[in-house]
Design a protein around this motif. Sequence first.
Motif, PDB file in Angstrom:
ATOM      1  N   TYR A 207     -36.279-100.571 -36.296  1.00 48.31           N
ATOM      2  CA  TYR A 207     -37.037 -99.549 -35.552  1.00 48.31           C
ATOM      3  C   TYR A 207     -36.116 -98.407 -35.160  1.00 48.31           C
TER       4      TYR A 207
ATOM      5  N   GLN B  11     -35.937 -95.268 -32.289  1.00 43.51           N
ATOM      6  CA  GLN B  11     -36.536 -94.826 -31.029  1.00 43.51           C
ATOM      7  C   GLN B  11     -35.854 -93.564 -30.518  1.00 43.51           C
TER       8      GLN B  11
ATOM      9  N   THR C 163     -39.755 -92.110 -25.939  1.00 44.85           N
ATOM     10  CA  THR C 163     -40.875 -92.387 -26.846  1.00 44.85           C
ATOM     11  C   THR C 163     -40.861 -93.853 -27.261  1.00 44.85           C
ATOM     12  N   ALA C 164     -41.964 -94.294 -27.849  1.00 45.10           N
ATOM     13  CA  ALA C 164     -42.072 -95.671 -28.319  1.00 45.10           C
ATOM     14  C   ALA C 164     -41.273 -95.858 -29.610  1.00 45.10           C
ATOM     15  N   PRO C 165     -40.827 -97.081 -29.869  1.00 40.47           N
ATOM     16  CA  PRO C 165     -40.146 -97.348 -31.152  1.00 40.47           C
ATOM     17  C   PRO C 165     -41.098 -97.097 -32.329  1.00 40.47           C
TER      18      PRO C 165
ATOM     19  N   LEU D 222     -41.569 -98.198 -36.463  1.00 39.59           N
ATOM     20  CA  LEU D 222     -41.143 -99.120 -37.503  1.00 39.59           C
ATOM     21  C   LEU D 222     -40.560 -98.352 -38.684  1.00 39.59           C
TER      22      LEU D 222
ATOM     23  N   TYR E  93     -32.906-100.334 -33.638  1.00 35.80           N
ATOM     24  CA  TYR E  93     -32.949-101.749 -33.267  1.00 35.80           C
ATOM     25  C   TYR E  93     -33.354-102.604 -34.468  1.00 35.80           C
TER      26      TYR E  93
ATOM     27  N   GLN F  99     -34.740-106.536 -35.519  1.00 41.53           N
ATOM     28  CA  GLN F  99     -35.599-107.521 -34.861  1.00 41.53           C
ATOM     29  C   GLN F  99     -35.906-108.657 -35.822  1.00 41.53           C
TER      30      GLN F  99
ATOM     31  N   SER G 226     -37.774-119.949 -29.930  1.00 41.94           N
ATOM     32  CA  SER G 226     -39.214-119.796 -30.187  1.00 41.94           C
ATOM     33  C   SER G 226     -39.694-118.439 -29.676  1.00 41.94           C
ATOM     34  N   ALA G 227     -38.982-117.418 -30.067  1.00 47.21           N
ATOM     35  CA  ALA G 227     -39.277-116.072 -29.563  1.00 47.21           C
ATOM     36  C   ALA G 227     -38.845-115.016 -30.578  1.00 47.21           C
ATOM     37  N   TYR G 228     -39.545-113.883 -30.525  1.00 45.87           N
ATOM     38  CA  TYR G 228     -39.063-112.728 -31.277  1.00 45.87           C
ATOM     39  C   TYR G 228     -37.843-112.182 -30.536  1.00 45.87           C
TER      40      TYR G 228
ATOM     41  N   PHE H 150     -34.768-108.997 -30.396  1.00 45.59           N
ATOM     42  CA  PHE H 150     -34.334-107.672 -30.803  1.00 45.59           C
ATOM     43  C   PHE H 150     -32.814-107.590 -30.741  1.00 45.59           C
TER      44      PHE H 150
ATOM     45  N   SER I  57     -29.210-105.534 -30.005  1.00 44.07           N
ATOM     46  CA  SER I  57     -28.711-104.854 -28.812  1.00 44.07           C
ATOM     47  C   SER I  57     -28.874-103.338 -28.887  1.00 44.07           C
TER      48      SER I  57
ATOM     49  N   LEU J 283     -34.752-103.197 -26.176  1.00 39.05           N
ATOM     50  CA  LEU J 283     -36.097-103.767 -26.231  1.00 39.05           C
ATOM     51  C   LEU J 283     -36.057-105.275 -26.013  1.00 39.05           C
TER      52      LEU J 283
ATOM     53  N   TRP K  80     -38.811-108.622 -26.163  1.00 40.32           N
ATOM     54  CA  TRP K  80     -40.139-109.184 -26.381  1.00 40.32           C
ATOM     55  C   TRP K  80     -40.563-109.978 -25.157  1.00 40.32           C
TER      56      TRP K  80
ATOM     57  N   TYR L 117     -44.643-101.910 -23.382  1.00 45.35           N
ATOM     58  CA  TYR L 117     -45.374-101.449 -24.559  1.00 45.35           C
ATOM     59  C   TYR L 117     -46.226-102.596 -25.105  1.00 45.35           C
TER      60      TYR L 117
ATOM     61  N   PHE M  75     -45.571-105.442 -35.206  1.00 47.16           N
ATOM     62  CA  PHE M  75     -44.803-104.386 -34.530  1.00 47.16           C
ATOM     63  C   PHE M  75     -44.860-103.073 -35.318  1.00 47.16           C
ATOM     64  N   ASP M  76     -45.966-102.860 -36.067  1.00 45.30           N
ATOM     65  CA  ASP M  76     -46.043-101.650 -36.875  1.00 45.30           C
ATOM     66  C   ASP M  76     -46.708-100.493 -36.146  1.00 45.30           C
TER      67      ASP M  76
ATOM     68  N   TRP N 158     -47.397 -99.009 -32.041  1.00 47.94           N
ATOM     69  CA  TRP N 158     -47.023 -99.175 -30.648  1.00 47.94           C
ATOM     70  C   TRP N 158     -47.812 -98.187 -29.783  1.00 47.94           C
ATOM     71  N   GLY N 159     -48.043 -98.574 -28.528  1.00 48.90           N
ATOM     72  CA  GLY N 159     -48.582 -97.646 -27.558  1.00 48.90           C
ATOM     73  C   GLY N 159     -47.473 -96.791 -26.979  1.00 48.90           C
ATOM     74  N   GLN N 160     -47.834 -95.914 -26.060  1.00 50.33           N
ATOM     75  CA  GLN N 160     -46.858 -95.004 -25.465  1.00 50.33           C
ATOM     76  C   GLN N 160     -46.103 -95.650 -24.312  1.00 50.33           C
TER      77      GLN N 160
END
Lengths: 111, 116
Positions: free
Chosen positions: A38, A40, A44-46, A48, A89, A91, A98-100, A102, A104, B45, B47, B97, B103-104, B106-108
């Motif tokens: 990603y 960023q 703003t939002a990340p 893809l 980033y 990911q 048991s988690a997604y 990201f 550093s 980020l 999760w 978010y 994850f393709d 995302w909101g703001q």
Amino acid sequence: QSVLTQPPSLSGAPGQKVTISCAGSSSNIGAGYAVHWYHQLPGTAPRLLIYFDTSRPSGVPDRFSGSKSGTSASLAITGLQAEDEGDYYCQSYDSRLSAYVFGSGTKVTVL
Amino acid sequence: EVELVESGGSLIGPGGSLRLSCVASGFPFTTVWINWVRQAPGKGLEWVGRVKSENQGGTIDFAAPVKGRFSISRDDSRNTVFLQMDSLKIEDTGVYYCSTGGFDHWGQGTLVSVSS
């Protein structure tokens, strides 16, 4: 402490190539889980950039490419442009947590 | 066009509760998983959790730091996913978010500030 380790910062001149590494372990990248990347910009939002290790969504320039080997992955940016500045980033998924998870994050500066 | 819009963030004291909303449009919502991801000020980020689609069981999973304090629900009739946050801690501060399963999109983001 991130499960996926990236260099804090990288820089390059316009037109150059930079490569961002993402070091994982046998419970995430080494276990075969896909790596996604990603970009960023501040406030703003990340967005893809790369999914499933090497694929680019429509609209992402082919200057961006991903690769994976063993417990690590990399994102290469060729022909660096001013608009490529920002945070990057990686990911993946971690079976032990048991988690997604990201990376550093890496701040890329275009000189 | 795919759009995700978060809301509900605010300033709240430690131990308080908040409910965030994520309203989606532009895609078949009932078939999509939804993630929540947060970002502390100046940090990376993280999760938070995810809800699968109902036709895949609607399973909900959380990251360890929020397990037992946060919950997720979805209302497919309103194309909305909710993140219920209880027993909030200062370290829960950040921009939250929502994103689609891959994850393709995302909101703001919406800002949650936990402070005394």
